[in-house]
Write a protein that holds these residues in place. Structure first.
Motif, short mmCIF file in Angstrom:
data_model
loop_
_atom_site.label_atom_id
_atom_site.label_comp_id
_atom_site.label_asym_id
_atom_site.label_seq_id
_atom_site.Cartn_x
_atom_site.Cartn_y
_atom_site.Cartn_z
N LEU A 128 2.82 4.65 -6.93
CA LEU A 128 1.92 4.35 -7.95
C LEU A 128 2.70 3.74 -9.21
O LEU A 128 2.27 2.48 -9.48
CB LEU A 128 0.97 5.19 -8.33
CG LEU A 128 -0.09 5.74 -7.38
CD1 LEU A 128 -0.85 6.93 -8.14
CD2 LEU A 128 -0.97 4.77 -6.89
N HIS A 129 3.74 4.18 -9.55
CA HIS A 129 4.45 3.69 -10.52
C HIS A 129 5.01 2.30 -10.05
O HIS A 129 5.29 1.26 -11.06
CB HIS A 129 5.86 4.75 -10.94
CG HIS A 129 5.57 5.85 -11.94
ND1 HIS A 129 4.57 5.71 -12.80
CD2 HIS A 129 5.72 7.03 -11.39
CE1 HIS A 129 4.47 6.82 -13.29
NE2 HIS A 129 5.09 7.51 -12.65
N VAL A 188 -5.23 -2.37 -8.79
CA VAL A 188 -4.85 -1.29 -7.88
C VAL A 188 -6.16 -0.61 -7.27
O VAL A 188 -6.83 0.01 -8.15
CB VAL A 188 -3.83 -0.14 -8.22
CG1 VAL A 188 -3.57 0.86 -7.21
CG2 VAL A 188 -2.42 -0.88 -8.38
N LEU A 200 -7.69 2.46 -5.64
CA LEU A 200 -7.45 3.75 -5.07
C LEU A 200 -8.58 4.28 -4.35
O LEU A 200 -9.69 4.35 -4.69
CB LEU A 200 -7.21 4.63 -6.41
CG LEU A 200 -6.83 6.18 -6.03
CD1 LEU A 200 -5.43 6.14 -5.33
CD2 LEU A 200 -6.76 6.91 -7.30
N LEU A 218 3.67 0.22 -8.06
CA LEU A 218 2.59 -0.78 -7.95
C LEU A 218 2.40 -1.12 -9.20
O LEU A 218 1.85 -2.36 -9.68
CB LEU A 218 1.35 -0.07 -7.20
CG LEU A 218 1.58 0.29 -5.94
CD1 LEU A 218 0.10 0.61 -5.29
CD2 LEU A 218 1.99 -0.92 -5.05
N ARG A 219 2.42 -0.40 -10.24
CA ARG A 219 2.08 -0.62 -11.85
C ARG A 219 3.24 -1.78 -12.43
O ARG A 219 2.70 -2.70 -13.11
CB ARG A 219 2.25 0.61 -12.48
CG ARG A 219 2.00 0.38 -14.18
CD ARG A 219 0.64 -0.25 -14.47
NE ARG A 219 0.60 -0.72 -15.86
CZ ARG A 219 0.63 -1.83 -16.37
NH1 ARG A 219 1.28 -2.77 -15.50
NH2 ARG A 219 0.71 -2.00 -17.70
N GLU A 237 0.32 5.62 0.44
CA GLU A 237 -0.69 6.57 1.04
C GLU A 237 0.30 7.84 1.11
O GLU A 237 1.27 8.00 1.60
CB GLU A 237 -1.21 6.13 2.29
CG GLU A 237 -2.08 6.80 2.92
CD GLU A 237 -2.79 6.18 4.25
OE1 GLU A 237 -2.43 6.90 5.32
OE2 GLU A 237 -3.72 5.31 4.24
N VAL A 250 2.98 9.47 -6.11
CA VAL A 250 3.06 9.20 -7.50
C VAL A 250 3.90 8.02 -7.87
O VAL A 250 3.76 7.09 -8.54
CB VAL A 250 3.10 10.11 -8.77
CG1 VAL A 250 3.30 9.85 -10.07
CG2 VAL A 250 1.94 10.98 -8.67
N THR A 265 0.69 -1.28 -0.06
CA THR A 265 -0.06 -0.13 -0.17
C THR A 265 0.97 1.23 0.00
O THR A 265 1.85 1.17 0.59
CB THR A 265 -0.90 0.11 1.29
OG1 THR A 265 -1.85 -1.31 1.05
CG2 THR A 265 -1.64 1.23 1.15
N ALA A 318 -3.58 4.04 -2.21
CA ALA A 318 -3.63 2.85 -3.25
C ALA A 318 -2.96 1.54 -2.73
O ALA A 318 -2.16 1.61 -2.14
CB ALA A 318 -2.81 3.75 -4.40
#
Length: 211
Positions: free
Chosen positions: A198-199, A167, A169, A201-202, A137, A195, A135, A152
């Motif tokens: 997030l990258h 993911v 959100l 996690l992608r 945050e 961000v 996660t 996320a």
């Protein structure tokens, strides 16, 4: 700064042609401006490295190579952070945590599972796993007591028709936040770190389950 894009990668011809133009024009411009030959040579080497990496990353994306996508994604993230003068430590810390988790991956689970997965059992006796991953945050506060929290989480639910990693959100917020210029700069830095997460996690969404 993108890691893995859903857009079609450039063709080899376009990528090479653009890189070739840069490799010719930038050193020539610097030389004409009177910069030293050592600096021009260093710039040429940096440009050449970028062109090679760009072509390699485009080919990996075109082939949808699941083994190499995380590699090119991580290299692209590092290059982007260096170019933007962003610290690498948060990224390194996240990778270390994920590597430690990957070493303990159980069969049937993803390397990113953190031991919080839920076993679901239905009336017909079938069982499915709801996989729970890392996660990221970010909490943004303003001087007037307002707060926005963005969260996320990477996961996958085998009970769904589409059981691929997803993911989730989430957002919790007051009516709104107010910032002056300096406070907005701090908020932007917090969002950039979010961000970055997030990258990452992608990148993890292409992992396969442990055998």
């Amino acid at each position: 700064m993108s890691i893995i894009s859903d857009q079609a990668p450039p063709t080899k011809a376009n990528s090479g042609q653009g890189g070739g133009n840069l490799l010719a024009t930038v050193p020539a411009t610097l030389t004409a401006a009177g910069y030293s030959t050592d600096l021009v040579a260093e710039v040429r080497q940096v440009l050449a490295g970028g062109i090679v990496f760009g072509s390699f990353a485009a080919e990996v994306a075109a082939q949808n190579n699941r083994d190499l996508l995380p590699v090119t994604g991580m290299l692209g993230e590092i290059i982007a952070r260096v170019a933007d003068h962003q610290p690498l430590k948060p990224l390194v810390d996240m990778i270390k945590r994920e590597q430690a988790a990957e070493q303990q991956a159980e069969p049937g689970h993803y390397p990113s599972c953190f031991g919080k997965c839920v076993l679901q059992q239905f009336d017909d006796g079938t069982t499915y796993v709801e996989h729970v991953g890392p996660t990221v945050e970010v909490t943004i506060d303003d001087p007037h007591g307002g707060t926005i929290v963005l969260n996320a989480e990477l996961g996958a639910d085998e009970a769904l028709v589409d059981d691929r990693p997803t993911v989730f959100l989430r957002a919790r917020a007051d009516d709104g936040l107010m910032f002056n210029a300096a406070q907005l700069d701090e908020a932007i830095a917090d969002f950039e770190r979010f961000v970055d997460g997030l990258h990452r996690l992608r990148q993890l969404m292409v992992q396969e389950k442990a055998k």
